[in-house]
Motif scaffolding. Sequence first.
Motif, PDB file in Angstrom:
ATOM      1  N   MET A  88       0.835  -1.199   0.000  1.00 19.03           N
ATOM      2  CA  MET A  88       0.000   0.000   0.000  1.00 19.03           C
ATOM      3  C   MET A  88       0.865   1.241   0.000  1.00 19.03           C
ATOM      4  O   MET A  88       1.790   1.363   0.818  1.00 19.03           O
ATOM      5  N   THR A  89       0.559   2.127  -0.916  1.00 18.23           N
ATOM      6  CA  THR A  89       1.211   3.431  -0.928  1.00 18.23           C
ATOM      7  C   THR A  89       0.176   4.445  -1.397  1.00 18.23           C
ATOM      8  O   THR A  89      -0.458   4.264  -2.430  1.00 18.23           O
ATOM      9  N   GLY A  90      -0.013   5.489  -0.596  1.00 16.66           N
ATOM     10  CA  GLY A  90      -1.115   6.395  -0.882  1.00 16.66           C
ATOM     11  C   GLY A  90      -2.417   5.623  -0.884  1.00 16.66           C
ATOM     12  O   GLY A  90      -2.644   4.777  -0.028  1.00 16.66           O
ATOM     13  N   ARG A 129      -3.179   3.663  -3.291  1.00 16.27           N
ATOM     14  CA  ARG A 129      -2.996   2.494  -4.154  1.00 16.27           C
ATOM     15  C   ARG A 129      -2.649   1.264  -3.348  1.00 16.27           C
ATOM     16  O   ARG A 129      -1.931   1.334  -2.354  1.00 16.27           O
TER      17      ARG A 129
END
Lengths: 74, 459
Positions: free
Chosen positions: A51-53, A55
């Motif tokens: 998970m990043t941001g 997304r």
Amino acid sequence: MSDQTRRAFVKRSATAAAGATVIGALIASEADATTSEPVVAYVRGSQISVMTGEREVTVRDRRLAAQIIRAGGN
Amino acid sequence: MSSHREAPAISKDPVADNTDTYAFVSPDDPDTVTIISNYLPLEAPFGGPNFFEFGDDVRYEIHIDNDADGAPEITYEFEFQTAVRNPDTFLYNTGPIGSLDSANWNRRQFYTVTRVKNGHRQLLGRGLACPPCNIGPASTPNYASLAAEAVHKIGAGHTVFAGQRLEGFYVDLGAIFDLGDLRPFQNLHLAAMAAAHGVNATHDFSVHSIALKVPKHELTRDGTAPKDPMAGKSVIGVWTAASRRHATIRNAGTGSVHEAGNWVQVSRLGNPLFNEVIVPLGDKDRWNSLPAQDDAQFVHYVEHPELAGLLPVLYPGVFPNLAKLTAARADLVAILMTGIPSGIVPGFQNFTGSSPADQLRLNMAIPPTRRAAAKALGLIGGDPAGFPNGRRVFDDVVTVELRAIAGVTYPLVNKSYTPDAAASLVTDGLGANSTRYLPHFPYLGTPVGGYQTKPLRAA
């Protein structure tokens, strides 16, 4: 996660099995764009959600999952 | 309560706790429908210095099903952002707040409204200001007009308000949670006491509301305003929700939090009291996490509600026919999960097909009843513009659902059943005059100021 550790994680991700290429691409693109954006990996068995941001990418990669678990001292 | 603190997990997360949902044809603008979704249960109006606000880390949602499949064709998303003018004071405001852009207001909140319609995202409004909380005569001296500034016209004919409101849901919590006591009938309760008037436990408490007024034609499957009450396309299913991000990382030594990943639903609500009274403890948190279209697995709880079994025990000899009623409650399934088909109530239907889902089902072709003639008991009171045809702010949903569970609606599906005499009388003793409302958008009343509030002076 420190920058040094994250870079190592990205490097391992990018050279892991085919499924991990997706993760590596996601993390690498985020790392290039904004190195201050943390990345969260959630490992359940061989399934890894990265998970990043807003997304989130989920793949199954037994080898990479094992690497992460070992990195956690397990 | 309707859905205030109704499940173990969400009771610890009030900012995301979806407490009530309303959907009704706007009485003063009948070409539109107003949908209201409330959060933050039981706000004590004097709860400073960090007064109540929406969560910047929560996505609030209003869902519309307009083709009877149980899934949303339209979703409105609301995301908030807090702006602090001066971090070097502990004060919420440093002087009177006379306008929404007052320099004296230190902690403001703004939001974005996005509509997702059949997969297409459309920004309807951004940078929309919330009003402050009602603090008192020195800080918010003209609160009603100040809050009115926070009613915004946005894209595609929509009108929106997001901010503090007076709680519109009335209920005698103190009695009901004391082993199902109903004060007007407590002389008949196992722990018999003299009958008494109901006490509105939510008196003068506030909530945070998101109110959205939408042209009817924006909600139907074919883009036209419905005219025929018996047409399927006149009915929409409405429910609301709140979601948080998949991952939360708390950073030691900074007080900061990092969130990442997909949005994950943590609260939802269609019919009042569904998760609160129908779903048992072991399933409540899971129910909150599921989409409405997955509700078939909960139908058995509706068919055999626990409360229907408790009433004859708590009120010995009062509900003999209910005690013998063991058949699946198809009447409750219709009211709460599928809508009422045509042919049951003359001239009325709000059926959305056989896919069971907890939704408020609103037949938009039923005109609003003028306030003076409206019945707070809605459809069972002979007023088809009220609950369970959607839900108006003043509808007495506690009494309606109590009476339905007590068996008053079972003859709709089995004419051989005779409800107990008490079934049409049970109530917690409250009514629409238990609190105050506005005759216009956003319809829920002006919240009481913290200064003016006398704690627990319940009506």
